[in-house]
Design a protein around this motif. Sequence first.
Motif, PDB file in Angstrom:
ATOM      1  N   UNK A  38       0.857  -1.174   0.000  1.00 10.01           N
ATOM      2  CA  UNK A  38       0.000   0.000   0.000  1.00 10.01           C
ATOM      3  C   UNK A  38       0.896   1.227   0.000  1.00 10.01           C
ATOM      4  N   UNK A  39       0.387   2.304  -0.493  1.00  7.60           N
ATOM      5  CA  UNK A  39       1.156   3.545  -0.554  1.00  7.60           C
ATOM      6  C   UNK A  39       0.664   4.511   0.519  1.00  7.60           C
ATOM      7  N   UNK A  40       1.580   5.158   1.261  1.00  6.52           N
ATOM      8  CA  UNK A  40       3.032   5.045   1.177  1.00  6.52           C
ATOM      9  C   UNK A  40       3.562   3.839   1.951  1.00  6.52           C
ATOM     10  N   UNK A  41       4.818   3.458   1.647  1.00  5.20           N
ATOM     11  CA  UNK A  41       5.493   2.354   2.326  1.00  5.20           C
ATOM     12  C   UNK A  41       6.770   2.899   2.961  1.00  5.20           C
ATOM     13  N   UNK A  42       6.887   2.749   4.270  1.00  2.00           N
ATOM     14  CA  UNK A  42       8.165   3.082   4.906  1.00  2.00           C
ATOM     15  C   UNK A  42       9.129   1.924   4.671  1.00  2.00           C
ATOM     16  N   UNK A  43      10.392   2.232   4.456  1.00  2.00           N
ATOM     17  CA  UNK A  43      11.341   1.169   4.147  1.00  2.00           C
ATOM     18  C   UNK A  43      12.659   1.380   4.884  1.00  2.00           C
ATOM     19  N   UNK A  44      13.375   0.275   5.029  1.00  2.00           N
ATOM     20  CA  UNK A  44      14.765   0.317   5.482  1.00  2.00           C
ATOM     21  C   UNK A  44      15.584  -0.470   4.477  1.00  2.00           C
ATOM     22  N   UNK A  45      16.830  -0.104   4.310  1.00  2.00           N
ATOM     23  CA  UNK A  45      17.705  -0.756   3.336  1.00  2.00           C
ATOM     24  C   UNK A  45      19.094  -0.902   3.927  1.00  2.00           C
ATOM     25  N   UNK A  46      19.762  -2.003   3.597  1.00  2.02           N
ATOM     26  CA  UNK A  46      21.106  -2.245   4.122  1.00  2.02           C
ATOM     27  C   UNK A  46      21.995  -2.818   3.029  1.00  2.02           C
TER      28      UNK A  46
END
Length: 213
Positions: A38-46
């Motif tokens: 669903x929008x918006x999507x909070x994200x983390x990236x590594x």
Amino acid sequence: MRNPLAKAALAVTGATAALALSAAPALAAPTTWTVGPTSPVTFSASSTNTVLSLNGIPLTCPTAAAGGSLFNATGNPGHIGNITTASFGSTARPCTSPIGPVRPIADTTPPWQLRGTDYNATTGTTTGFISGINARLTVLTCTFDVVGQVHVTYRNSTGVLAVSNNATRQLTVANASAGCAGIAANGDHPTFTSSYRVIGPVGGTTSPTVVGT
């Protein structure tokens, strides 16, 4: 009189062109971007393989992280995300180089913007770029800023955001200090390569999807 050799050559050329078209990737320049689940999507990236190379000197970070939000968008390039946090290295695993320790500090105010330009429906891959990048690096007595853009691709099936440079999307050195002789100079274009595993929403275990139409 018709030339049979010329006729044959034209036939071969036409067949070659048809083959090239059929082998071309199914890329499209979308004007509508949809982010899931669903929008918006909070994200983390590594990432565990981040390298900034400048004048033959690799500045390597064994860890890197980023976070922000992805959202639906229209237009091309489509503004489909903001990166609001970014870090490189850690106290336990600092960034290094052949000439000494490296201390990068990312400035994500204003946020770095993730923009989509093409979408391959066959592979579920978005091509685009990150703009507004701003980071300060210190190596020995040298301090300089790296600003600009990087080229990116994101594949839904793997959740991997691959970052690199090309002729259009480049980083540039600015505000190099007096101690940077032989390391960095204003106007230099360092290369940056990395692969980030993206998870969203934060705390989840799956990757977000981006679809362009």
